[in-house]
Write a protein that holds these residues in place. Structure first.
Motif, short mmCIF file in Angstrom:
data_model
loop_
_atom_site.label_atom_id
_atom_site.label_comp_id
_atom_site.label_asym_id
_atom_site.label_seq_id
_atom_site.Cartn_x
_atom_site.Cartn_y
_atom_site.Cartn_z
N ALA A 34 2.11 -15.96 26.44
CA ALA A 34 2.88 -15.01 27.24
C ALA A 34 1.97 -14.09 28.05
O ALA A 34 2.19 -13.86 29.24
CB ALA A 34 3.81 -14.19 26.34
N ARG A 35 0.94 -13.55 27.40
CA ARG A 35 0.03 -12.64 28.11
C ARG A 35 -0.71 -13.36 29.23
O ARG A 35 -0.94 -12.79 30.30
CB ARG A 35 -1.00 -12.02 27.15
CG ARG A 35 -0.42 -11.11 26.08
CD ARG A 35 0.33 -9.86 26.59
NE ARG A 35 1.68 -10.08 27.07
CZ ARG A 35 2.78 -10.14 26.30
NH1 ARG A 35 2.70 -9.96 25.01
NH2 ARG A 35 3.96 -10.34 26.83
N ARG A 36 -1.09 -14.61 29.02
CA ARG A 36 -1.80 -15.36 30.07
C ARG A 36 -0.90 -15.58 31.28
O ARG A 36 -1.33 -15.42 32.43
CB ARG A 36 -2.30 -16.70 29.51
CG ARG A 36 -2.99 -17.56 30.52
CD ARG A 36 -4.24 -16.90 31.07
NE ARG A 36 -4.88 -17.81 32.02
CZ ARG A 36 -5.89 -17.48 32.77
NH1 ARG A 36 -6.42 -16.29 32.70
NH2 ARG A 36 -6.41 -18.36 33.60
N ILE A 37 0.35 -15.95 31.04
CA ILE A 37 1.29 -16.15 32.16
C ILE A 37 1.49 -14.83 32.90
O ILE A 37 1.48 -14.79 34.14
CB ILE A 37 2.63 -16.74 31.66
CG1 ILE A 37 2.40 -18.18 31.17
CG2 ILE A 37 3.69 -16.68 32.75
CD1 ILE A 37 3.57 -18.78 30.42
N GLU A 38 1.62 -13.74 32.17
CA GLU A 38 1.76 -12.43 32.81
C GLU A 38 0.51 -12.09 33.63
O GLU A 38 0.61 -11.60 34.75
CB GLU A 38 2.00 -11.35 31.75
CG GLU A 38 3.36 -11.47 31.11
CD GLU A 38 3.57 -10.49 29.96
OE1 GLU A 38 2.65 -9.69 29.66
OE2 GLU A 38 4.66 -10.53 29.37
N GLN A 39 -0.66 -12.37 33.07
CA GLN A 39 -1.92 -12.08 33.75
C GLN A 39 -2.04 -12.88 35.04
O GLN A 39 -2.35 -12.32 36.10
CB GLN A 39 -3.08 -12.40 32.82
CG GLN A 39 -4.44 -12.22 33.44
CD GLN A 39 -5.56 -12.76 32.54
OE1 GLN A 39 -5.37 -13.74 31.83
NE2 GLN A 39 -6.70 -12.09 32.56
#
Length: 113
Positions: A34-39
């Motif tokens: 999730a954090r990677r997609i947001e980043q």
């Protein structure tokens, strides 16, 4: 603009983003995905547990990802997900479909201009 514009994902695109993230980065836990997609989205996509985990369950039920328990970087027990051979095949199909759809939309928008 002080806050980045938020983008609502089209139905089905989250699966594509998760598969691509796992194909690129290798095994990851749900929070990391999730954090990677947001980043990568520059913060225009925000994913919470109620969004990412149902997608991971769905992808695992399809056989496109597999999971196993491990220890996260902050020493907590976490489920790690990895793309399967079937998932790599599905990713290729999803990417090709996405490219067809975006080309179609671009053509219609260009014709209307």
């Amino acid at each position: 603009m002080s806050e980045p514009d938020r983008t609502e994902l089209l139905q089905g695109t989250l699966d594509l983003l998760v598969l691509q993230t796992l194909a690129t980065l290798g095994s990851q836990h749900g929070f990391g995905i999730a954090r990677r997609i947001e980043q990568v989205s520059g913060g225009s996509v925000l994913l919470n547990q109620g969004t990412i985990y149902p997608a991971l369950v769905r992808l695992e039920e399809q056989g496109w990802i597999a999971s196993e328990w491990g220890t996260s970087e902050n020493n907590r027990r976490a489920r790690f997900y990895a793309i399967t051979a079937s998932g790599r095949k599905q990713l290729k199909e999803e990417v090709a479909n996405w490219q067809r759809v975006t080309a179609l939309v671009d053509a219609v928008l260009a014709a209307e201009a």
